[in-house]
Design an enzyme around this catalytic site. Structure first.
Site, short mmCIF file in Angstrom:
data_model
loop_
_atom_site.label_atom_id
_atom_site.label_comp_id
_atom_site.label_asym_id
_atom_site.label_seq_id
_atom_site.Cartn_x
_atom_site.Cartn_y
_atom_site.Cartn_z
N GLY A 1 -2.87 -15.76 34.55
CA GLY A 1 -3.10 -15.50 33.13
C GLY A 1 -2.05 -16.18 32.29
O GLY A 1 -1.03 -16.67 32.79
N VAL A 2 -2.28 -16.21 30.98
CA VAL A 2 -1.38 -16.92 30.08
C VAL A 2 0.03 -16.33 30.11
O VAL A 2 1.02 -17.07 30.23
CB VAL A 2 -1.93 -16.90 28.63
CG1 VAL A 2 -0.94 -17.55 27.67
CG2 VAL A 2 -3.26 -17.61 28.56
N ASP A 3 0.15 -15.02 30.03
CA ASP A 3 1.47 -14.39 29.91
C ASP A 3 2.35 -14.66 31.13
O ASP A 3 3.49 -15.12 31.00
CB ASP A 3 1.33 -12.88 29.69
CG ASP A 3 0.52 -12.54 28.47
OD1 ASP A 3 0.37 -13.43 27.60
OD2 ASP A 3 0.01 -11.42 28.38
N SER A 4 1.82 -14.36 32.32
CA SER A 4 2.64 -14.55 33.52
C SER A 4 2.91 -16.03 33.78
O SER A 4 3.99 -16.40 34.27
CB SER A 4 1.98 -13.90 34.74
OG SER A 4 0.78 -14.55 35.09
N SER A 5 1.96 -16.90 33.44
CA SER A 5 2.14 -18.34 33.65
C SER A 5 3.25 -18.89 32.77
O SER A 5 4.12 -19.64 33.23
CB SER A 5 0.84 -19.09 33.38
OG SER A 5 -0.18 -18.70 34.28
N CYS B 1 0.84 -1.20 0.00
CA CYS B 1 0.00 0.00 0.00
C CYS B 1 0.88 1.26 0.00
O CYS B 1 1.50 1.58 -1.00
CB CYS B 1 -0.98 -0.04 1.15
SG CYS B 1 -2.37 1.11 0.96
N GLU C 1 -1.79 -8.76 4.22
CA GLU C 1 -1.69 -9.22 5.61
C GLU C 1 -3.03 -9.45 6.28
O GLU C 1 -3.10 -10.13 7.31
CB GLU C 1 -0.85 -8.22 6.43
CG GLU C 1 -1.50 -6.87 6.67
CD GLU C 1 -1.24 -5.85 5.58
OE1 GLU C 1 -1.20 -4.65 5.89
OE2 GLU C 1 -1.09 -6.25 4.40
N HIS D 1 -3.76 -5.00 0.66
CA HIS D 1 -3.19 -5.45 1.95
C HIS D 1 -3.21 -6.98 2.02
O HIS D 1 -4.23 -7.58 2.37
CB HIS D 1 -3.98 -4.86 3.11
CG HIS D 1 -3.72 -3.40 3.33
ND1 HIS D 1 -2.69 -2.95 4.12
CD2 HIS D 1 -4.33 -2.30 2.83
CE1 HIS D 1 -2.68 -1.63 4.11
NE2 HIS D 1 -3.67 -1.21 3.34
#
Length: 520
Positions: A232-236, A86, A178, A176
Site C-alpha cells: 500500500g501507499v503508506d507502508s511503501s 463558525c 475550509e 466554513h
C-alpha cells in the site's frame, strides 16, 4: 507530535468540528506547516509550538451552554493573528465582550455573502459590493460585536457573517471556508497565513523528505529496523524513506496471507527488489491464514483471526532476523489526531496500525513513524518525490483483511480464487476505459448466493458477483460511481464468460451513508 521543529507554524484549536482536518489541509496546501490541538490542551500546544498564527475551528457545541469549549486566554493575549471559523467566531466574540444568541433562522448549506467593506483578507480575491457563495452550518449566531470589530461581509441570515478587528489582526467568519462548497475558501485561508500572519511558508514534500531522512538517521543511529510492507501507499513510502536514510539497516517483511489481489504480492516484491535494491522477505503464509479462516462467516471474527495471525507470523519472522531495535509503522497525521481526540483529551497512546497491533510492546521495540506529520495526499506527493511508480501511488485503498471481507459468508480457497479472478477482470476493464483515476475505490464482491443460469445448452447454478465503485474525497462519505450501461454490460459479460463459478453480475448503487464502502 512533531519530529522536528517548524519555525513557521499555524496552531489550529479543535473544538470538535467534523471538518477540522480540512482546515489543516488548506493551510498545508498554501505551503505552511500547521498542527491540530484539541481545545483541552491548546494552551500547552501554544507554548510548545510557538505558532505565528492561530485558527479556531467550528464545533457541534454552543457557546450558550455551561462548560462549552473556550480558547485559552493566552491566544488573545499573545498579539498573534487569529482566525475564527463558525463556532470559532462565536467563542471569539463571546470571550472578547460580544454577544452570541440562539438563531431564529438556522442556516445550513449554500449561502451568499455581500462584501460591504474592503479587507486585507480579500486582497486579490473579493472586491467591494461583490457577491460570493459560501457554505453555512450553524444555529447560534453573533448578535453584538466586541469592541474594535466591524462587519466586512453579510449574508441574508447572518448580518455578522464576516467580521474583522484589523488593528489586532482578528478575523472571524460564520461560514466554513475550509470546505469545497466555499469556492474561494482556500484562498481566504491562504491570505490569512501569508498576508495577515506574514508567513512565507517552506512546507514542501521535498523539504520534508530531507528533514525526515535526517530525523530517521538521528533516531536509529546504527541500529536495525524492520518494516511490515503491504504494498500500500503508506507502508511503501515509509519503507523508501527509511531505506534512503539508513540503507541496509532496514529489512522489510511482506506477509502474504493469501487474501491479496491477483499477482499483488509478486508485483510488490518485484518492484522493491528490482528498482530499490531493498532487503525484502516474502513470507507465504497463505495456507496458515486460509486454513484458520475456512468456514468462518462472521466478519468481526475474520478480522480478529487475520490480525492475530499477522502478529504471530510477523513476530516469528522478526525474531529469526534478530537484533532489530526499531519497528517502522506507516502512521499518518489523521491517526495521531484521532488518538488525541476532542472528547477524550490528550492521550499518550498513538493508535496502532491495524496490522502490527501490539508488536512494539511485545517485542520490546521502538517505533519509527516517518509519516506521522502527513496527510494521505501529502504521502502521495512524497511518494512521487521518492520515485515510487504512479501505479503504486494512485492505487485504490485496499483493506488490511483483504479479500476475506469481500467474500461475505464462509471462506473457502475456491471462493477466494473465483473472487480474485473476477476482481482482476473488473479492474482491467476500468483501466481500459480510462476510469481508474476518477474512482476512489472499485472492487468485486462474491456473494454467498447461487442462482440458476443457462450457459450453452446446460443449466448452471453458480455464484453472484457484485461490482462496487465509489467516488469520495476522504472515504468518510461516498457516492456510487455512475457508469454507463455499456461499460457495466462489457465487464459483466467478461466476468461470466471467463470466470468459472459466476453466472450473474449485479452493480451496487448504495451510497455512504447509509451503506459502508466495503461489504463487511
Amino acid at each position: 507530535m512533531t519530529q522536528t521543529a517548524h519555525p513557521d507554524t499555524v496552531l489550529i484549536v479543535d473544538f470538535g468540528s467534523q471538518v477540522t482536518q480540512l482546515i489543516a489541509r488548506r493551510v498545508r496546501e498554501s505551503g505552511v506547516y500547521c498542527e491540530i490541538v484539541p481545545f483541552q490542551s491548546a494552551e500547552e500546544g501554544f507554548h510548545r509550538l510557538k505558532p505565528k498564527a492561530v485558527i479556531l475551528s467550528g464545533s457541534p457545541a454552543s457557546t450558550l451552554d455551561t462548560g462549552s469549549p473556550r480558547a485559552p486566554s493566552v491566544i488573545f493575549d499573545s498579539g498573534l493573528p487569529v482566525f475564527g471559523i463558525c463556532y470559532g467566531q462565536q467563542t471569539m466574540c463571546a470571550q472578547l465582550g460580544g454577544k452570541v444568541e440562539s438563531g431564529h433562522h438556522r442556516e445550513f448549506g449554500r449561502a451568499f455573502l455581500e462584501v460591504e467593506k474592503d479587507c486585507p483578507l480579500f486582497d486579490g480575491l473579493w472586491s467591494l459590493g461583490s457577491r460570493h457563495q459560501v457554505w453555512m452550518s450553524h444555529g447560534d449566531r453573533v448578535t453584538a460585536l466586541p469592541e474594535g470589530f466591524e462587519v466586512v461581509a453579510t449574508s441574508s441570515n447572518a448580518p455578522f457573517a464576516f467580521i474583522a478587528d484589523e488593528k489586532r489582526k482578528y478575523y472571524a467568519v460564520q461560514f466554513h471556508p475550509e470546505v469545497v462548497h466555499t469556492p474561494d475558501g482556500a484562498k481566504l485561508i491562504a491570505n490569512f497565513v501569508h498576508k495577515i500572519a506574514g508567513i512565507t511558508g517552506d512546507w514542501t514534500m521535498s523539504a520534508y523528505r530531507a528533514k525526515a531522512v535526517e530525523a530517521i538517521r538521528k533516531q536509529v543511529g546504527d541500529k536495525k529496523v524492520i518494516c511490515a510492507l503491504s504494498g500500500g501507499v503508506d507502508s511503501s513510502v515509509a519503507a523508501l524513506l527509511i531505506h534512503e536514510a539508513v540503507g541496509d539497516q532496514l529489512t522489510c517483511i511482506l506477509v502474504d496471507h493469501g487474501l491479496m489481489r491477483k499477482d499483488e504480492a509478486a508485483n510488490v516484491v518485484a518492484m522493491f527488489k528490482e528498482h530499490y535494491n531493498l532487503h525484502l522477505l516474502h513470507i507465504d503464509a497463505s495456507d496458515r491464514f486460509i486454513g484458520e479462516l475456512e468456514g468462518v462467516s462472521d466478519p468481526e471474527t475474520k478480522r480478529k483471526i487475520i490480525g492475530r495471525l499477522f502478529i504471530e507470523v510477523f513476530e516469528e519472522e522478526a525474531k529469526k532476523l534478530g537484533g532489530a531495535d526499531f519497528l517502522a509503522q506507516g502512521t499518518l497525521y489523521p491517526d495521531v489526531i484521532e488518538s488525541v481526540s476532542f472528547t477524550g483529551g490528550p492521550s499518550v497512546t498513538i493508535k496502532s496500525h491495524h496490522n502490527v497491533g501490539g508488536l512494539p510492546e511485545r517485542m520490546n521495540m521502538q517505533l519509527v513513524e516517518p509519516l506521522r506529520e502527513l496527510f494521505k495526499d501529502e504521502v502521495r506527493v512524497l511518494g512521487r518525490e521518492l520515485g515510487l511508480p504512479e501505479s503504486f501511488i494512485g492505487r485504490h485503498p485496499f483493506p488490511g483483511p483483504g479479500l476475506a471481507i469481500r467474500c461475505p459468508g464462509g471462506i473457502t480457497r475456491e471462493k477466494l480464487e473465483i473472487l480474485r479472478e473476477a476482481d482482476a477482470i473488473y479492474l482491467d476493464e476500468i483501466r481500459k476505459a480510462g476510469l481508474y483515476d476518477a474512482i476512489w475505490q472499485a472492487f468485486a464482491v462474491l456473494l454467498p448466493v447461487q442462482t440458476v443460469g443457462v450457459m450453452g445448452d446446460g443449466r448452471t447454478y453458480e455464484f453472484v458477483c457484485a461490482l462496487r465503485a465509489v467516488t469520495s474525497v476522504d472515504g468518510m462519505t461516498a457516492d456510487f460511481y455512475h457508469y454507463d450501461m455499456e461499460f457495466l454490460g462489457r465487464a459483466a459479460t467478461r466476468i461470466i464468460n471467463e470466470v468459472r463459478g459466476i453466472n450473474r453480475v449485479v452493480y451496487d448503487v448504495t451510497s455512504k451513508p447509509p451503506g459502508t464502502i466495503e461489504w463487511e
